[in-house]
Design a protein around this motif. Structure first.
Motif: not given
Length: 126
Positions: A23-26, A74-92, A103-105
């Motif tokens: 698994v790769a976290t991106i 390349s691979g299949e998306v296995s998980e998304v970070n819903k927290t960053v969607v709700d709180n985009p400032s975490l990216v900063n 995350k990608v398998k």
């Protein structure tokens, strides 16, 4: 000077990859979030989507621009970070921690080896 953790791989398009087994976290790099300034919106790919390396798969909007995010592997998306969607400032505030995107398998476990290492990415930044 941008923070470039030594345990990650990097895409020329400013995404980072942390590999754990199959698994790769991106996410996007400290340099990228700094260039974007205040991130106000994040759109992530759906779980189950198959990505090809280099494919645009997510969108980040800041107060000054919108940018496509490209999958570094390349691979299949296995998980998304819903927290960053709700709180985009975490990216900063925490681009390498709580601000990860998805995350990608991995389709090919060797694929991340072709990405930039920390020294190469730092050199690209100048």
């Amino acid at each position: 000077m941008a923070n470039v953790p030594s345990d990650l791989k990097y895409a020329k398009s400013h995404e980072w990859v942390r590999v754990s087994g199959q698994v790769a976290t991106i996410g996007i790099t400290d340099h990228a979030q700094h260039e974007l300034t205040d991130v106000v919106f994040v759109e992530l790919p759906p779980v189950g989507r198959n990505l090809k390396a280099g494919e645009a798969c997510a969108v980040v909007e800041s107060v000054k621009t919108a940018s496509d995010i490209y999958s570094p592997v390349s691979g299949e998306v296995s998980e998304v970070n819903k927290t960053v969607v709700d709180n985009p400032s975490l990216v900063n505030s925490d681009p390498y921690g709580a601000g990860w995107f998805f995350k990608v398998k991995l389709a090919d476990p060797a694929e991340p080896d072709a990405l930039l290492g920390p020294a190469e990415y730092q050199a690209q930044l100048g």
